[in-house]
Write a protein that holds these residues in place. Structure first.
Motif, mmCIF file in Angstrom:
data_model
loop_
_atom_site.group_PDB
_atom_site.id
_atom_site.type_symbol
_atom_site.label_atom_id
_atom_site.label_comp_id
_atom_site.label_asym_id
_atom_site.label_seq_id
_atom_site.Cartn_x
_atom_site.Cartn_y
_atom_site.Cartn_z
ATOM 1 N N ILE A 18 0.847 -1.187 0.000
ATOM 2 C CA ILE A 18 0.000 0.000 0.000
ATOM 3 C C ILE A 18 0.881 1.235 0.000
ATOM 4 O O ILE A 18 1.914 1.286 0.676
ATOM 5 N N GLY A 42 -2.455 5.728 -0.782
ATOM 6 C CA GLY A 42 -3.089 4.466 -0.434
ATOM 7 C C GLY A 42 -3.350 3.525 -1.579
ATOM 8 O O GLY A 42 -4.170 2.614 -1.461
ATOM 9 N N THR A 88 -2.884 0.352 -3.940
ATOM 10 C CA THR A 88 -2.564 -1.001 -3.494
ATOM 11 C C THR A 88 -2.106 -1.881 -4.647
ATOM 12 O O THR A 88 -2.380 -1.595 -5.822
ATOM 13 N N THR A 140 -7.363 -7.929 1.428
ATOM 14 C CA THR A 140 -7.437 -6.480 1.323
ATOM 15 C C THR A 140 -6.432 -5.856 2.280
ATOM 16 O O THR A 140 -6.474 -6.118 3.488
ATOM 17 N N SER A 167 -4.941 -2.413 3.982
ATOM 18 C CA SER A 167 -5.394 -1.067 4.287
ATOM 19 C C SER A 167 -4.542 -0.505 5.414
ATOM 20 O O SER A 167 -3.777 -1.248 6.054
#
Length: 127
Positions: free
Chosen positions: A51, A56, A58, A69, A71
């Motif tokens: 990331i 942000g 990815t 995912t 984050s």
């Protein structure tokens, strides 16, 4: 010396979900790309997801795309890896890492580009 600390590993069955966390200093979260790698017994450490520090963005390895995912929460200095639909081949020690170069825009997948590794957290598949 910057430090990264992973947590959240455990024993899971195929199809289940698990959430890994990585805590780090604030400077890392605001200046460096972050990534998850994993290493299964007898195998090389491999890239899982990354990331970007700035916006942000990815990037995922194909084998986890759509299931995992990545984050981050800059306010909490925490990065997470939500892992869904786990498969037996996902079992490994998972590591978080920060890019050795601050303010770098490309999300690198080579482990040689990363430093400040955490100690790892084990994800084990149950039978």
């Amino acid at each position: 010396q910057e430090q990264l600390v992973e947590s959240g590993g455990g024993l899971v069955q195929a199809g289940e979900s698990l959430r890994l966390s990585c805590a780090a200093s604030g400077r890392i979260f605001t200046t460096r790309n972050l990534a998850w790698f994993r290493q299964a017994p007898g195998k090389e450490r491999e890239f899982v997801a990354a990331i970007g520090w700035r916006n942000g963005i990815t990037n995922y390895v194909d084998s986890v795309e759509g299931r995992f995912t990545i984050s981050k929460d800059t306010a909490k200095n925490m990065m997470t890896l939500q892992m869904n639909s786990l498969k037996p081949e996902d079992a490994a020690v998972y590591y978080c890492a920060a890019d050795k170069n601050p303010y770098f825009y490309d999300l690198e997948t080579s482990l040689t580009r990363y430093e400040y590794w955490g100690q790892g957290t084990q994800v084990t598949g149950s039978t």
